[in-house]
Design a protein around this motif. Sequence first.
Motif, PDB file in Angstrom:
ATOM      1  N   VAL A  70     -24.010 -73.469 -63.901  1.00  0.00           N
ATOM      2  CA  VAL A  70     -25.094 -74.421 -63.698  1.00  0.00           C
ATOM      3  C   VAL A  70     -25.277 -74.459 -62.184  1.00  0.00           C
ATOM      4  CG1 VAL A  70     -25.858 -76.807 -64.004  1.00  0.00           C
ATOM      5  CG2 VAL A  70     -24.391 -75.735 -65.735  1.00  0.00           C
ATOM      6  N   LEU A  71     -26.350 -73.839 -61.707  1.00  0.00           N
ATOM      7  CA  LEU A  71     -26.531 -73.655 -60.268  1.00  0.00           C
ATOM      8  C   LEU A  71     -27.770 -74.383 -59.750  1.00  0.00           C
ATOM      9  CD1 LEU A  71     -25.793 -69.822 -60.172  1.00  0.00           C
ATOM     10  CD2 LEU A  71     -24.271 -71.668 -59.437  1.00  0.00           C
ATOM     11  N   PRO A  72     -27.716 -74.819 -58.482  1.00  0.00           N
ATOM     12  CA  PRO A  72     -28.887 -75.468 -57.887  1.00  0.00           C
ATOM     13  C   PRO A  72     -29.956 -74.439 -57.505  1.00  0.00           C
ATOM     14  CG  PRO A  72     -27.109 -75.357 -56.307  1.00  0.00           C
ATOM     15  CD  PRO A  72     -26.565 -74.813 -57.605  1.00  0.00           C
ATOM     16  N   LYS A  73     -31.115 -74.933 -57.156  1.00  0.00           N
ATOM     17  CA  LYS A  73     -32.223 -74.091 -56.719  1.00  0.00           C
ATOM     18  C   LYS A  73     -31.779 -73.189 -55.573  1.00  0.00           C
ATOM     19  CE  LYS A  73     -37.000 -74.280 -55.423  1.00  0.00           C
ATOM     20  NZ  LYS A  73     -38.186 -75.079 -55.280  1.00  0.00           N
ATOM     21  N   GLY A  74     -32.320 -71.989 -55.543  1.00  0.00           N
ATOM     22  CA  GLY A  74     -32.009 -71.036 -54.482  1.00  0.00           C
ATOM     23  C   GLY A  74     -31.168 -69.869 -54.962  1.00  0.00           C
TER      24      GLY A  74
END
Length: 162
Positions: free
Chosen positions: A51-55
Motif C-alpha cells: 500500500v504505497l503513497p502517490k509517486g
Amino acid sequence: TPEPTPTEAASPTPSGSASAGTTAACFGSSDTKDFFSSFAQAVPWPVYCAVLPKGWSGEKGSYRLRDGGHLTISYRRRADGARLVLSEGSLCHDPTPCVPSGSGAGTTPFGDREAELIATTDPAGFAAVVDEDQDPSWLLTGTAIDEAEFRTIAAALYLIDE
C-alpha cells in the motif's frame, strides 16, 4: 506467468494497520490487483501486497506456483530513484542468502507480522524479513529510501484474504 502492468495510480498513505481483505487496498492497476488475487488464491499461506503513497509506480512482477510458490514484485519512485522489492513464498531455499548483507537494526512491523530489520550495505538500504529460515518466508527490500519511510511501508503491507 502473469505480470502486472506498470501504473502511476495514487494509493492511500500507509497507515501501519494491516487487516485481511480483498486486493482493493493494494497499490496498482486492476491488472496488478488481479495478479495478487490469482496468486493468493493458489497458495495456502498468507500473501501481502504493498500500500504505497502517490509517486510510486509498479515496475515488474512475476510468480511461480511450483515448489510451494514464490512471488516477486518491484516498485520505483522516479522522483528520487527509490526502489522496493516484495518477495514472498519459497525464496530462501538455495545456498545463496536471500537477504542482502548488512547489520541488524532491530525489528519492524511487516503488515500483521514482525520482521527482522536489516540496514543493507550492497546496495545501501533496508530489508525486512519474516521467517527467513522457513517456507514460506517474506522479504521487503528498499533502496534510496530512509529508515522511517521504509518502516512505514513495511508496516502497511496488506494481508490479502481471498
